[in-house]
Design a protein around this motif. Structure first.
Motif, PDB file in Angstrom:
ATOM      1  N   ASP A 226      93.977  83.873 -63.229  1.00 39.31           N
ATOM      2  CA  ASP A 226      95.279  83.774 -63.903  1.00 39.31           C
ATOM      3  C   ASP A 226      95.316  82.665 -64.955  1.00 39.31           C
ATOM      4  N   GLY A 227      94.131  82.138 -65.325  1.00 41.64           N
ATOM      5  CA  GLY A 227      94.043  81.232 -66.466  1.00 41.64           C
ATOM      6  C   GLY A 227      94.213  79.759 -66.160  1.00 41.64           C
ATOM      7  N   LYS A 228      94.178  79.363 -64.904  1.00 36.52           N
ATOM      8  CA  LYS A 228      94.320  77.950 -64.570  1.00 36.52           C
ATOM      9  C   LYS A 228      92.949  77.265 -64.544  1.00 36.52           C
ATOM     10  N   ALA A 229      92.911  76.031 -65.010  1.00 33.36           N
ATOM     11  CA  ALA A 229      91.662  75.267 -65.018  1.00 33.36           C
ATOM     12  C   ALA A 229      91.159  75.056 -63.596  1.00 33.36           C
ATOM     13  N   ASP A 230      89.863  75.236 -63.407  1.00 31.29           N
ATOM     14  CA  ASP A 230      89.248  75.101 -62.087  1.00 31.29           C
ATOM     15  C   ASP A 230      87.860  74.492 -62.272  1.00 31.29           C
ATOM     16  N   PHE A 231      87.837  73.187 -62.581  1.00 34.83           N
ATOM     17  CA  PHE A 231      86.600  72.524 -62.978  1.00 34.83           C
ATOM     18  C   PHE A 231      85.861  71.854 -61.828  1.00 34.83           C
ATOM     19  N   THR A 232      86.450  71.789 -60.640  1.00 41.97           N
ATOM     20  CA  THR A 232      85.901  70.900 -59.617  1.00 41.97           C
ATOM     21  C   THR A 232      85.335  71.620 -58.394  1.00 41.97           C
ATOM     22  N   GLY A 233      85.228  72.935 -58.446  1.00 38.90           N
ATOM     23  CA  GLY A 233      84.617  73.660 -57.336  1.00 38.90           C
ATOM     24  C   GLY A 233      83.149  73.305 -57.190  1.00 38.90           C
ATOM     25  N   ASP A 234      82.629  73.494 -55.994  1.00 38.46           N
ATOM     26  CA  ASP A 234      81.250  73.080 -55.704  1.00 38.46           C
ATOM     27  C   ASP A 234      80.247  73.750 -56.638  1.00 38.46           C
ATOM     28  N   LYS A 235      80.447  75.013 -56.960  1.00 33.99           N
ATOM     29  CA  LYS A 235      79.484  75.729 -57.808  1.00 33.99           C
ATOM     30  C   LYS A 235      79.533  75.223 -59.250  1.00 33.99           C
ATOM     31  N   VAL A 236      80.727  74.920 -59.735  1.00 31.13           N
ATOM     32  CA  VAL A 236      80.838  74.362 -61.087  1.00 31.13           C
ATOM     33  C   VAL A 236      80.160  73.002 -61.138  1.00 31.13           C
ATOM     34  N   VAL A 237      80.430  72.170 -60.155  1.00 34.36           N
ATOM     35  CA  VAL A 237      79.816  70.841 -60.103  1.00 34.36           C
ATOM     36  C   VAL A 237      78.300  70.962 -60.062  1.00 34.36           C
ATOM     37  N   ALA A 238      77.792  71.871 -59.249  1.00 29.80           N
ATOM     38  CA  ALA A 238      76.336  72.061 -59.151  1.00 29.80           C
ATOM     39  C   ALA A 238      75.750  72.537 -60.473  1.00 29.80           C
ATOM     40  N   ALA A 239      76.485  73.383 -61.175  1.00 27.97           N
ATOM     41  CA  ALA A 239      76.003  73.906 -62.455  1.00 27.97           C
ATOM     42  C   ALA A 239      75.912  72.802 -63.498  1.00 27.97           C
ATOM     43  N   VAL A 240      76.945  71.993 -63.601  1.00 24.20           N
ATOM     44  CA  VAL A 240      76.936  70.890 -64.567  1.00 24.20           C
ATOM     45  C   VAL A 240      75.838  69.898 -64.218  1.00 24.20           C
ATOM     46  N   LYS A 241      75.702  69.604 -62.942  1.00 18.07           N
ATOM     47  CA  LYS A 241      74.655  68.658 -62.531  1.00 18.07           C
ATOM     48  C   LYS A 241      73.272  69.216 -62.848  1.00 18.07           C
ATOM     49  N   GLN A 242      73.047  70.510 -62.647  1.00 23.24           N
ATOM     50  CA  GLN A 242      71.736  71.082 -62.939  1.00 23.24           C
ATOM     51  C   GLN A 242      71.383  70.923 -64.411  1.00 23.24           C
ATOM     52  N   TYR A 243      72.368  71.105 -65.288  1.00 23.92           N
ATOM     53  CA  TYR A 243      72.090  70.956 -66.725  1.00 23.92           C
ATOM     54  C   TYR A 243      71.772  69.499 -67.062  1.00 23.92           C
ATOM     55  N   VAL A 244      72.609  68.576 -66.619  1.00 17.98           N
ATOM     56  CA  VAL A 244      72.388  67.163 -66.940  1.00 17.98           C
ATOM     57  C   VAL A 244      71.118  66.650 -66.270  1.00 17.98           C
ATOM     58  N   ASP A 245      70.777  67.222 -65.118  1.00 18.82           N
ATOM     59  CA  ASP A 245      69.560  66.797 -64.417  1.00 18.82           C
ATOM     60  C   ASP A 245      68.282  67.115 -65.191  1.00 18.82           C
ATOM     61  N   LEU A 246      68.367  67.998 -66.176  1.00 22.16           N
ATOM     62  CA  LEU A 246      67.184  68.228 -67.017  1.00 22.16           C
ATOM     63  C   LEU A 246      66.769  66.929 -67.710  1.00 22.16           C
ATOM     64  N   MET A 247      67.734  66.026 -67.897  1.00 23.17           N
ATOM     65  CA  MET A 247      67.424  64.682 -68.378  1.00 23.17           C
ATOM     66  C   MET A 247      67.385  63.675 -67.241  1.00 23.17           C
ATOM     67  N   ALA A 248      68.386  63.706 -66.367  1.00 21.10           N
ATOM     68  CA  ALA A 248      68.564  62.658 -65.370  1.00 21.10           C
ATOM     69  C   ALA A 248      67.487  62.673 -64.295  1.00 21.10           C
ATOM     70  N   LYS A 249      67.135  63.846 -63.791  1.00 14.69           N
ATOM     71  CA  LYS A 249      66.189  63.947 -62.683  1.00 14.69           C
ATOM     72  C   LYS A 249      64.852  64.546 -63.093  1.00 14.69           C
ATOM     73  N   ASP A 250      64.902  65.648 -63.811  1.00 15.02           N
ATOM     74  CA  ASP A 250      63.678  66.375 -64.144  1.00 15.02           C
ATOM     75  C   ASP A 250      62.931  65.777 -65.323  1.00 15.02           C
ATOM     76  N   LYS A 251      63.643  64.995 -66.151  1.00 14.73           N
ATOM     77  CA  LYS A 251      63.045  64.226 -67.252  1.00 14.73           C
ATOM     78  C   LYS A 251      62.412  65.105 -68.336  1.00 14.73           C
ATOM     79  N   VAL A 252      62.860  66.341 -68.493  1.00 11.19           N
ATOM     80  CA  VAL A 252      62.279  67.173 -69.545  1.00 11.19           C
ATOM     81  C   VAL A 252      63.051  67.061 -70.866  1.00 11.19           C
ATOM     82  N   ILE A 253      64.289  66.575 -70.828  1.00 14.55           N
ATOM     83  CA  ILE A 253      65.030  66.255 -72.053  1.00 14.55           C
ATOM     84  C   ILE A 253      64.894  64.757 -72.289  1.00 14.55           C
ATOM     85  N   PRO A 254      64.440  64.335 -73.471  1.00 13.13           N
ATOM     86  CA  PRO A 254      64.275  62.904 -73.730  1.00 13.13           C
ATOM     87  C   PRO A 254      65.610  62.156 -73.672  1.00 13.13           C
ATOM     88  N   PRO A 255      65.636  60.926 -73.166  1.00 10.50           N
ATOM     89  CA  PRO A 255      66.882  60.156 -73.086  1.00 10.50           C
ATOM     90  C   PRO A 255      67.573  59.987 -74.435  1.00 10.50           C
TER      91      PRO A 255
END
Length: 438
Positions: A226-255
């Motif tokens: 119904d169009g309401k913001a839903d940014f904090t669910g576990d799957k959304v959080v995991a998705a954002v973390k996976q992208y940022v982790d390409l730099m933060a954890k996996d180190k494949v994106i240069p700092p």
């Protein structure tokens, strides 16, 4: 792409624009007129490697339109860092161009201002009919169930670009199909002294495009049905973390890429510094920077497992540019003729070739010029595994709030600060609090 400052200001401006009705311009009622039938003002988005490149592409075509119609087109190519704010200011003041380019992800937000001409059946008939356009492109023209706020002009999809020589030097025989494979390949590439994957960590729009795809792959959405913001669910959080982790954890994106916001990652790839790039329809940009098409390959964006498709196998947003008409134009007939010209089969072939994008017009897309292997990857992605960003009125604020949260997370990663599930959720919670109340 928009700068962070422009996006932040844009969110404020949009909240004002949504409360306003466009005024001035073509008529006292804001309904458009034909008081100035011999001129048009066109705001084009910066599609090429520079504004000069865009002028070189567009000016001959606009002169052709003038020869055909007698209508002179005043062209302004607007940088992405300014475009949304310029448009939003025009929607509140009523002092805008006659015709303009908009990022297709903004369609629903700008539709909500009431400033753009609705493309109902009557208006579509003036440009040859709605069925001339492919369905995926029409899906990013405004809120479902309402007349579109704009007409598709250029279609694009994300792909993985990879440097063939760097891959060969690292002993990699084929591009990665999953994120695990990309990370493993990245380690091999780094061992040769090259950077693995480029990103634009300070670019709000790029951040949104990528975390939207990751969210889809986790089976999540940023908005409820119904169009309401839903940014904090576990799957959304995991998705954002996976992208940022390409730099933060996996180190494949240069700092250092945490500070990139002006296509520097494309330049790094073109100059052979970086082995891989996730980008939308990059061929023309790479060619303008001297990179030979034979030096790189193009493959679908990786998925978590399996092969690209629908649902959790989505690997691109439906990228593209739409063409809109300000409802209060003082050359309504001329603006409609211009849209018909720009979306005509011939112009679609010319312009999309120049920008290495995909024509959203069916007949032009079928042209042999858009059947090369690299282009086929993009066409297949749009047809089978791309999804439109949320077509909701709050989409622009969503881009600003979540895109900025991701920027901050990249800054944390670059500075060596931990990026944890808790820290990701905290930033997304703050982003959700910035959204308009429902």
């Amino acid at each position: 792409m928009r700068s962070i400052r422009a996006a932040a200001v844009g969110a404020v401006t949009l909240s004002l624009a949504l409360a306003a009705t466009a005024c001035g311009g073509g008529s006292a009622t804001g309904g458009g007129s034909n008081d100035s039938p011999k001129t048009l003002t066109y705001w084009a988005s910066n599609q090429g490697a520079s504004i000069a490149v865009d002028k070189k592409v567009l000016r001959p075509e606009l002169d052709k339109f003038e020869r055909q119609t007698g209508i002179k087109v005043k062209l302004e190519v607007v940088p992405w860092s300014d475009l949304l704010n310029r448009i939003l200011t025009a929607t509140t003041s009523g002092q805008g161009p006659d015709v303009l380019n908009i990022g297709n992800t903004w369609s629903a937000s700008l539709q909500a201002t009431g400033a753009l001409l609705p493309w109902d059946a009557k208006n579509f008939a003036k440009i040859g009919g709605k069925d001339r356009f492919v369905d995926s492109a029409l899906g990013s023209t405004g809120v479902t169930g309402k007349d579109p706020a704009a007409v598709p002009l250029y279609s694009m999809a994300y792909a993985l670009y990879y440097n063939k020589k760097i891959f060969a030097d690292a002993g990699i025989e084929q591009p990665p199909a999953t994120w695990d494979e990309l990370i493993a390949d990245g380690k091999k590439i780094q061992a040769t002294g090259k950077q693995a994957l480029g990103a634009e960590g300070s670019n709000v729009s790029e951040n949104i495009h990528h975390v939207f795809v990751f969210a889809k792959q986790h089976g999540a959405d940023f908005f409820t049905p119904d169009g309401k913001a839903d940014f904090t669910g576990d799957k959304v959080v995991a998705a954002v973390k996976q992208y940022v982790d390409l730099m933060a954890k996996d180190k494949v994106i240069p700092p250092g890429n945490a500070e990139y916001a002006q296509n520097q990652s494309v330049s790094d790839f073109a100059k052979g510094r970086t082995a891989m790039l996730l980008w939308q329809s990059a061929a023309a940009n790479l060619a303008s920077q001297g990179m030979d098409a034979a030096d790189y390959g193009i493959a679908p964006v990786p998925v978590r497992s399996g092969t690209p498709g629908t649902g959790t196998q989505v690997n691109s947003m439906v990228a593209g540019i739409n063409l809109a008409v300000f409802k209060n134009t003082d050359n309504l007939d001329g603006a409609t003729r211009f849209v018909k010209f720009m979306t005509g089969d011939e112009e679609q072939r010319i312009l999309n070739k120049a920008y290495s994008s995909i024509p959203p017009v069916r007949a032009a897309q079928a042209d042999a010029a858009f059947s090369a292997p690299a282009t086929t990857v993009l066409k297949d992605t749009l047809a089978t595994s791309a999804a439109a960003l949320p077509q909701v009125a709050d989409e622009s604020q969503f881009e600003t709030a979540v895109g900025t949260a991701v920027k901050e997370l990249f800054a944390d990663a670059a500075a060596g600060r931990p990026v944890t599930t808790a820290s990701v959720k905290a930033k997304l919670t703050r982003a959700q609090q910035q959204m308009p109340a429902k």
